[in-house]
Design a protein around this motif. Structure first.
Motif, PDB file in Angstrom:
ATOM      1  N   LYS A  85       0.831  -1.214   0.000  1.00  0.00           N
ATOM      2  CA  LYS A  85       0.000   0.000   0.000  1.00  0.00           C
ATOM      3  C   LYS A  85       0.859   1.254   0.000  1.00  0.00           C
ATOM      4  N   GLU A  86       1.927   1.233   0.779  1.00  0.00           N
ATOM      5  CA  GLU A  86       2.832   2.385   0.846  1.00  0.00           C
ATOM      6  C   GLU A  86       3.475   2.645  -0.519  1.00  0.00           C
ATOM      7  N   ASN A  87       3.906   1.582  -1.192  1.00  0.00           N
ATOM      8  CA  ASN A  87       4.498   1.742  -2.520  1.00  0.00           C
ATOM      9  C   ASN A  87       3.492   2.294  -3.518  1.00  0.00           C
ATOM     10  N   GLU A  88       2.252   1.809  -3.460  1.00  0.00           N
ATOM     11  CA  GLU A  88       1.210   2.321  -4.350  1.00  0.00           C
ATOM     12  C   GLU A  88       0.938   3.798  -4.066  1.00  0.00           C
ATOM     13  N   PHE A  89       0.880   4.157  -2.779  1.00  0.00           N
ATOM     14  CA  PHE A  89       0.654   5.547  -2.395  1.00  0.00           C
ATOM     15  C   PHE A  89       1.769   6.444  -2.915  1.00  0.00           C
ATOM     16  N   ARG A  90       3.015   6.002  -2.720  1.00  0.00           N
ATOM     17  CA  ARG A  90       4.154   6.814  -3.171  1.00  0.00           C
ATOM     18  C   ARG A  90       4.156   6.977  -4.691  1.00  0.00           C
ATOM     19  N   LYS A  91       3.835   5.910  -5.406  1.00  0.00           N
ATOM     20  CA  LYS A  91       3.791   5.976  -6.866  1.00  0.00           C
ATOM     21  C   LYS A  91       2.726   6.975  -7.313  1.00  0.00           C
ATOM     22  N   LYS A  92       1.539   6.886  -6.709  1.00  0.00           N
ATOM     23  CA  LYS A  92       0.452   7.802  -7.058  1.00  0.00           C
ATOM     24  C   LYS A  92       0.838   9.241  -6.724  1.00  0.00           C
TER      25      LYS A  92
END
Length: 55
Positions: A29-36
Motif C-alpha cells: 500500500k505504501e508503494n502504491e501511495f508513493r507511486k500515485k
C-alpha cells in the motif's frame, strides 16, 4: 521439547507469519501511495516520468 513449548513455538510461528503478511500488505500500500503521489506531483509540475533525456 515439552508439549507446552512445542505449542508455544507453533503459536509464535503463526504470529510471526501473520505479522509478516501484514507488513507485506502495508509495504504494498505504501508503494502504491508513493507511486500515485509521485505521478500527481509530476503532473502538477508537468514533468515526464517515463523518460528524462539529458544531453
Amino acid at each position: 521439547m515439552t508439549d507446552n513449548a512445542h505449542h508455544d513455538a507453533i503459536r509464535r510461528n503463526h504470529l510471526l507469519e501473520a505479522a509478516h503478511e501484514e507488513m507485506v500488505k502495508f509495504e504494498r500500500k505504501e508503494n502504491e501511495f508513493r507511486k500515485k503521489d509521485r505521478e500527481e506531483r509530476a503532473a502538477e509540475l508537468q514533468l515526464p516520468l517515463n523518460e528524462i533525456n539529458v544531453h
